[in-house]
Design a protein around this motif. Structure first.
Motif, short mmCIF file in Angstrom:
data_model
loop_
_atom_site.label_atom_id
_atom_site.label_comp_id
_atom_site.label_asym_id
_atom_site.label_seq_id
_atom_site.Cartn_x
_atom_site.Cartn_y
_atom_site.Cartn_z
N THR A 198 0.82 -1.22 0.00
CA THR A 198 0.00 0.00 0.00
C THR A 198 0.85 1.27 0.00
O THR A 198 0.30 2.37 0.12
CB THR A 198 -0.92 0.01 1.23
N ASN A 199 2.15 1.15 -0.12
CA ASN A 199 3.03 2.32 -0.03
C ASN A 199 2.64 3.41 -1.03
O ASN A 199 2.52 4.59 -0.68
CB ASN A 199 4.48 1.89 -0.27
N HIS A 200 2.44 3.03 -2.29
CA HIS A 200 2.09 4.02 -3.30
C HIS A 200 0.66 4.54 -3.11
O HIS A 200 0.35 5.66 -3.52
CB HIS A 200 2.26 3.44 -4.70
N HIS A 201 -0.19 3.74 -2.49
CA HIS A 201 -1.55 4.20 -2.20
C HIS A 201 -1.51 5.36 -1.20
O HIS A 201 -2.24 6.35 -1.36
CB HIS A 201 -2.40 3.06 -1.64
N TRP A 202 -0.69 5.21 -0.18
CA TRP A 202 -0.60 6.29 0.82
C TRP A 202 -0.03 7.56 0.17
O TRP A 202 -0.48 8.68 0.47
CB TRP A 202 0.28 5.86 2.00
N ALA A 203 0.95 7.39 -0.71
CA ALA A 203 1.50 8.55 -1.41
C ALA A 203 0.45 9.21 -2.29
O ALA A 203 0.39 10.45 -2.39
CB ALA A 203 2.71 8.12 -2.25
N LEU A 204 -0.39 8.39 -2.90
CA LEU A 204 -1.45 8.93 -3.76
C LEU A 204 -2.47 9.71 -2.93
O LEU A 204 -2.91 10.80 -3.32
CB LEU A 204 -2.14 7.78 -4.51
N ASP A 212 -2.54 18.20 -5.37
CA ASP A 212 -1.37 18.27 -6.24
C ASP A 212 -1.56 17.26 -7.37
O ASP A 212 -1.25 16.08 -7.23
CB ASP A 212 -0.11 17.95 -5.43
N MET A 213 -2.08 17.73 -8.50
CA MET A 213 -2.43 16.83 -9.59
C MET A 213 -1.22 16.10 -10.15
O MET A 213 -1.26 14.89 -10.39
CB MET A 213 -3.14 17.59 -10.70
N VAL A 217 -0.84 12.01 -10.08
CA VAL A 217 -0.72 11.18 -11.29
C VAL A 217 0.58 10.39 -11.26
O VAL A 217 0.61 9.22 -11.66
CB VAL A 217 -0.81 12.07 -12.56
N GLN A 218 1.65 11.00 -10.76
CA GLN A 218 2.93 10.29 -10.67
C GLN A 218 2.85 9.15 -9.66
O GLN A 218 3.40 8.06 -9.89
CB GLN A 218 4.04 11.26 -10.27
N SER A 219 2.16 9.36 -8.55
CA SER A 219 1.99 8.30 -7.55
C SER A 219 1.21 7.13 -8.12
O SER A 219 1.53 5.96 -7.88
CB SER A 219 1.28 8.85 -6.30
N LEU A 220 0.17 7.44 -8.89
CA LEU A 220 -0.59 6.38 -9.54
C LEU A 220 0.29 5.63 -10.53
O LEU A 220 0.27 4.40 -10.58
CB LEU A 220 -1.80 6.96 -10.26
N SER A 221 1.05 6.37 -11.32
CA SER A 221 1.95 5.75 -12.30
C SER A 221 2.95 4.83 -11.60
O SER A 221 3.24 3.72 -12.08
CB SER A 221 2.69 6.83 -13.09
N ASN A 222 3.47 5.27 -10.45
CA ASN A 222 4.40 4.44 -9.68
C ASN A 222 3.72 3.17 -9.19
O ASN A 222 4.33 2.09 -9.18
CB ASN A 222 4.95 5.23 -8.50
N ASP A 223 2.47 3.30 -8.77
CA ASP A 223 1.71 2.17 -8.25
C ASP A 223 1.49 1.13 -9.35
O ASP A 223 1.74 -0.07 -9.16
CB ASP A 223 0.38 2.65 -7.69
N ILE A 224 1.00 1.59 -10.50
CA ILE A 224 0.76 0.67 -11.61
C ILE A 224 2.09 0.10 -12.12
O ILE A 224 2.21 -1.10 -12.37
CB ILE A 224 0.02 1.39 -12.76
N GLY A 225 3.08 0.98 -12.27
CA GLY A 225 4.35 0.56 -12.85
C GLY A 225 5.09 -0.46 -12.02
O GLY A 225 5.83 -1.29 -12.58
N ARG A 226 4.91 -0.44 -10.69
CA ARG A 226 5.66 -1.37 -9.85
C ARG A 226 5.38 -2.82 -10.23
O ARG A 226 6.31 -3.63 -10.40
CB ARG A 226 5.34 -1.16 -8.37
#
Length: 249
Positions: A198-204, A212-213, A217-226
Motif C-alpha cells: 500500500t506504499n504508493h496508495h498512501w503517497a497517492l 497536487d495533480m 498522477v505520478q503516484s498512480l503511475s508508480n503504483d501501476i508501474g511497480r
C-alpha cells in the motif's frame, strides 16, 4: 425451497414469482468469471475448460460457453484450437501495451477525480488502505484474494469520483486484461520483498489531499508501474538465463 403462503391478503403467487430468465444466469456466470479474472484468481496460461467451469459453478455448459465467448471478445481470454480458452500468456509486448494504456487512462481519471474528492472520500480511502495492511499483517501472502478486492475498491473509489461513465468501462476492461499480470507480480513481490503493497496508495492519498495533480498522477503511475516492472525484471532474467544456456549448450 420454502412454500409460499396463500394466506396474505392481496398476495398473488403468480405475480410474486417469475421464471428466472436465461439471460440472468448467463450474466451471473459472466460476472463471476469476470470478477475472478480481474482479481487475479487465474494464472497466465491457465486453460479454462467449459465442462470443468460448469461443474464448479454448478450450472449447465451453455451459460459458461457464452460467458467465455464474451471474455474472449474483451481480450481477457484467448481461444485455443481445441475449443478451450486460456488466460493469455505474458509477453513483453503485451506487458508494455497494458502498462502504457493503464497509466494513460487511469492517470486521466485521477486528474478528473481530484477536484471532486471530499473529506469523506479520503476517510474511505484511508480505511481501505488500513484494512489492506491489516490483512497482510494477519494473514500474509495467503490472503491475496482479499487484498486484491481491497486494491480494486481503493482505485475505483477514486475513479468513480471522476464522474466519467465513458472511461469507467474502459478501465474495467484494462483491469480484466491485467488480472493475471498482477497475480504474477504479487508472487514475485512475496519472493523478493520490498515496499509495502500500500506504499504508493498512501503517497497517492497525500497528493490528492494536497490537491497536487502532478504528484497524484505520478503516484498512480508508480503504483501501476511497480507490478509491471517486477514482471519485466523476471522476463529479462529468464531471457538472460536462456541465452546463457544456449551459449553453454
Amino acid at each position: 425451497m420454502r412454500k409460499v403462503s396463500d394466506s396474505s391478503a392481496g398476495f398473488d403467487r403468480d405475480d410474486a414469482l417469475s421464471p428466472v430468465g436465461r439471460e440472468t444466469l448467463q450474466d451471473r456466470v459472466y460476472a463471476q468469471l469476470r470478477n475472478s479474472l480481474i482479481n487475479g484468481m487465474f494464472d497466465a496460461g491457465d486453460v479454462l475448460r467449459i465442462v470443468d467451469l460448469a461443474a464448479r459453478l454448478q450450472t449447465s455448459t451453455m451459460p459458461v460457453r457464452e460467458a467465455l465467448g464474451r471474455l474472449v471478445s474483451e481480450q481477457a481470454l484467448e481461444s485455443l484450437p481445441n475449443r478451450s480458452v486460456r488466460v493469455p500468456l505474458i509477453t513483453r509486448e503485451r506487458l508494455d501495451d497494458l502498462a502504457r494504456a493503464r497509466i494513460l487512462i487511469e492517470g486521466e481519471m485521477v486528474a478528473l477525480a481530484l477536484p471532486n474528492l471530499t473529506t469523506h472520500d479520503f476517510a474511505i480511502l484511508k480505511q481501505t488502505n488500513v484494512d489492506c495492511d491489516l490483512a497482510f499483517e494477519q494473514h500474509g501472502k495467503d490472503i491475496g484474494h482479499v487484498t486484491s478486492a481491497l486494491n480494486q475498491r481503493f482505485h475505483f473509489h477514486i475513479y468513480r469520483a471522476a464522474r466519467s461513465p465513458v472511461l469507467i468501462p474502459i478501465i474495467e476492461s484494462l483491469w480484466l486484461q491485467s488480472g493475471a499480470i498482477i497475480r504474477k507480480a504479487a508472487h514475485i513481490h512475496d519472493e523478493q520483498g520490498g515496499l509495502a503493497a500500500t506504499n504508493h496508495h498512501w503517497a497517492l492519498i497525500d497528493a490528492l489531499e494536497a490537491r497536487d495533480m502532478q504528484r497524484a498522477v505520478q503516484s498512480l503511475s508508480n503504483d501501476i508501474g511497480r507490478s509491471f516492472d517486477l514482471i519485466r525484471g523476471r522476463l529479462n532474467g529468464e531471457r538472460d538465463d536462456a541465452a546463457k544456456a544456449i551459449a553453454h549448450g
